[in-house]
Motif scaffolding. Structure first.
Motif, PDB file in Angstrom:
ATOM      1  N   LEU A 255       5.985  -1.987  84.856  1.00 41.27           N
ATOM      2  CA  LEU A 255       7.433  -2.003  85.054  1.00 41.27           C
ATOM      3  C   LEU A 255       7.783  -2.740  86.336  1.00 41.27           C
ATOM      4  CD1 LEU A 255      10.107  -0.927  83.867  1.00 41.27           C
ATOM      5  CD2 LEU A 255       9.894   1.000  85.433  1.00 41.27           C
ATOM      6  N   PRO A 256       8.636  -3.780  86.260  1.00 45.24           N
ATOM      7  CA  PRO A 256       9.033  -4.508  87.482  1.00 45.24           C
ATOM      8  C   PRO A 256       9.728  -3.570  88.469  1.00 45.24           C
ATOM      9  CG  PRO A 256       9.642  -5.735  85.514  1.00 45.24           C
ATOM     10  CD  PRO A 256       9.192  -4.386  85.046  1.00 45.24           C
ATOM     11  N   GLY A 257       9.473  -3.808  89.746  1.00 44.68           N
ATOM     12  CA  GLY A 257      10.058  -2.998  90.786  1.00 44.68           C
ATOM     13  C   GLY A 257       9.250  -1.773  91.171  1.00 44.68           C
ATOM     14  N   THR A 258       8.164  -1.510  90.452  1.00 45.15           N
ATOM     15  CA  THR A 258       7.296  -0.384  90.781  1.00 45.15           C
ATOM     16  C   THR A 258       5.996  -0.895  91.386  1.00 45.15           C
ATOM     17  OG1 THR A 258       6.236  -0.349  88.592  1.00 45.15           O
ATOM     18  CG2 THR A 258       8.265   0.912  88.860  1.00 45.15           C
ATOM     19  N   GLU A 259       5.234   0.019  91.946  1.00 41.42           N
ATOM     20  CA  GLU A 259       3.973  -0.379  92.579  1.00 41.42           C
ATOM     21  C   GLU A 259       2.933  -0.790  91.546  1.00 41.42           C
ATOM     22  OE1 GLU A 259       1.219   1.131  96.319  1.00 41.42           O
ATOM     23  OE2 GLU A 259       2.771   2.415  95.448  1.00 41.42           O
ATOM     24  N   THR A 260       3.122  -0.373  90.295  1.00 41.11           N
ATOM     25  CA  THR A 260       2.165  -0.723  89.248  1.00 41.11           C
ATOM     26  C   THR A 260       2.053  -2.224  89.066  1.00 41.11           C
ATOM     27  OG1 THR A 260       2.827   1.324  88.132  1.00 41.11           O
ATOM     28  CG2 THR A 260       1.490  -0.226  86.882  1.00 41.11           C
ATOM     29  N   VAL A 261       3.186  -2.922  89.200  1.00 41.39           N
ATOM     30  CA  VAL A 261       3.186  -4.361  88.956  1.00 41.39           C
ATOM     31  C   VAL A 261       2.399  -5.116  90.033  1.00 41.39           C
ATOM     32  CG1 VAL A 261       5.268  -4.959  90.260  1.00 41.39           C
ATOM     33  CG2 VAL A 261       4.727  -6.209  88.158  1.00 41.39           C
ATOM     34  N   LYS A 262       2.124  -4.483  91.167  1.00 39.86           N
ATOM     35  CA  LYS A 262       1.361  -5.142  92.226  1.00 39.86           C
ATOM     36  C   LYS A 262      -0.121  -5.233  91.892  1.00 39.86           C
ATOM     37  CE  LYS A 262       4.420  -3.366  95.864  1.00 39.86           C
ATOM     38  NZ  LYS A 262       4.464  -2.551  97.111  1.00 39.86           N
ATOM     39  N   TYR A 263      -0.594  -4.363  91.009  1.00 35.59           N
ATOM     40  CA  TYR A 263      -2.033  -4.259  90.791  1.00 35.59           C
ATOM     41  C   TYR A 263      -2.482  -4.658  89.387  1.00 35.59           C
ATOM     42  CZ  TYR A 263      -1.304  -1.345  94.911  1.00 35.59           C
ATOM     43  OH  TYR A 263      -0.916  -0.880  96.134  1.00 35.59           O
ATOM     44  N   LEU A 264      -1.606  -4.536  88.394  1.00 38.42           N
ATOM     45  CA  LEU A 264      -2.013  -4.786  87.012  1.00 38.42           C
ATOM     46  C   LEU A 264      -1.215  -5.939  86.427  1.00 38.42           C
ATOM     47  CD1 LEU A 264      -2.248  -1.092  85.730  1.00 38.42           C
ATOM     48  CD2 LEU A 264      -4.103  -2.556  86.572  1.00 38.42           C
ATOM     49  N   ASP A 265      -1.823  -6.633  85.476  1.00 42.55           N
ATOM     50  CA  ASP A 265      -1.212  -7.780  84.835  1.00 42.55           C
ATOM     51  C   ASP A 265      -0.686  -7.413  83.452  1.00 42.55           C
ATOM     52  OD1 ASP A 265      -1.931  -9.336  87.023  1.00 42.55           O
ATOM     53  OD2 ASP A 265      -3.851  -9.929  86.122  1.00 42.55           O
ATOM     54  N   THR A 266       0.201  -8.269  82.962  1.00 42.02           N
ATOM     55  CA  THR A 266       0.714  -8.113  81.600  1.00 42.02           C
ATOM     56  C   THR A 266      -0.397  -8.377  80.593  1.00 42.02           C
ATOM     57  OG1 THR A 266       2.939  -8.765  82.284  1.00 42.02           O
ATOM     58  CG2 THR A 266       2.406  -8.988  79.952  1.00 42.02           C
ATOM     59  N   THR A 267      -0.358  -7.631  79.487  1.00 40.83           N
ATOM     60  CA  THR A 267      -1.377  -7.791  78.465  1.00 40.83           C
ATOM     61  C   THR A 267      -0.746  -7.630  77.085  1.00 40.83           C
ATOM     62  OG1 THR A 267      -3.554  -7.002  77.723  1.00 40.83           O
ATOM     63  CG2 THR A 267      -1.971  -5.346  78.448  1.00 40.83           C
ATOM     64  N   LEU A 268      -1.562  -7.695  76.062  1.00 35.60           N
ATOM     65  CA  LEU A 268      -1.096  -7.525  74.689  1.00 35.60           C
ATOM     66  C   LEU A 268      -1.345  -6.087  74.253  1.00 35.60           C
ATOM     67  CD1 LEU A 268       0.016  -8.924  72.108  1.00 35.60           C
ATOM     68  CD2 LEU A 268      -2.370  -9.295  71.440  1.00 35.60           C
ATOM     69  N   GLY A 269      -0.350  -5.488  73.633  1.00 34.46           N
ATOM     70  CA  GLY A 269      -0.473  -4.113  73.167  1.00 34.46           C
ATOM     71  C   GLY A 269       0.010  -3.966  71.741  1.00 34.46           C
TER      72      GLY A 269
END
Length: 233
Positions: A68-82
């Motif tokens: 989710l943009p704006g959260t700390e998660t976006v700093k460490y993980l990349d977009t993928t296919l789900g």
């Protein structure tokens, strides 16, 4: 007699305040009350024929899985296919009950990685608008099986779920549309193991990277946007 009756009318009429001259605060409360008054009417505006047309449904979706943009998660993980699946039934009352799950493997440019398998149950409400496209709003929760690297945790975590869907019926049995799902996985309650259980390779030789205690666990936020196809039973 007519002249006598007209006198109080003239005196009373200046006391009437037009709506356009009301203060902004009064206008706000007026429109808020108007919307709250119409909301129950729109919810219960479905006819008995529309209610009886509701059917069971199963389907799946595939698309982008994103931190989710704006959260700390976006700093460490990349977009993928789900991808994922769902099943929906018309219950209770005017709502639908939807259960489903998905799968995604989030990688990064470092040794960090996260595999998520969320399973959820949610209430879905179809917005009663007269359009060829149908809109669903969903909210619920469940559990997510998470494998986190390099902290090397693998367990079920609590999950909060919300979703939106826009779709149309092709023919009589096929639903085609797009969906937007939001998952919040709560994993701050996890315990960090003292040693690794799975092999881990890293391009770095820093020994601190090999100690799970050097990593902090955080809640993660993801959203999924994909194409969905369902079959009406």
């Amino acid at each position: 007699m007519a002249f006598i009756l007209s006198v109080p009318i003239i005196k009373i009429s200046p006391k009437f305040t037009p709506f356009t001259s009301l203060p902004s605060s009064n206008k706000f409360w007026f429109w808020l009350g108007f919307v709250l008054f119409l909301s129950p009417l729109s919810i219960f505006s479905q006819t008995l024929e529309d209610y009886n047309k509701r059917r069971y449904e199963i389907g799946g979706w595939v698309g982008a899985a994103n931190p989710l943009p704006g959260t700390e998660t976006v700093k460490y993980l990349d977009t993928t296919l789900g991808g994922g699946f769902y099943a929906r039934m018309p219950w209770p009352y005017i709502f639908y009950t939807e259960v489903g799950g998905s799968y995604a493997v989030f990688l990064s440019r470092s040794e960090r990685g996260l595999t998520t398998i969320p399973i959820y149950a949610a209430l879905a409400y179809k917005i009663p608008v007269e359009l060829p496209i149908q809109f669903f709003v969903k909210a619920g929760g469940g559990q997510a099986y998470v494998v986190a690297r390099p902290s090397d945790t693998a367990r079920w975590d609590p999950l909060a779920y919300a979703g939106l869907e826009a779709s149309f019926i092709a023919g009589r049995r096929i639903r085609i549309g797009v969906r937007l799902d939001y998952n919040k996985i709560m994993e701050t309650n996890l315990g960090t193991p003292s040693s690794y259980q799975f092999p881990l390779s890293s391009p770095y030789d820093d020994p601190r990277l090999l100690n799970p205690a050097n990593y902090r666990l955080r809640n993660v936020d993801f959203f999924y946007f994909g194409l969905t196809v369902g079959v009406l039973l």
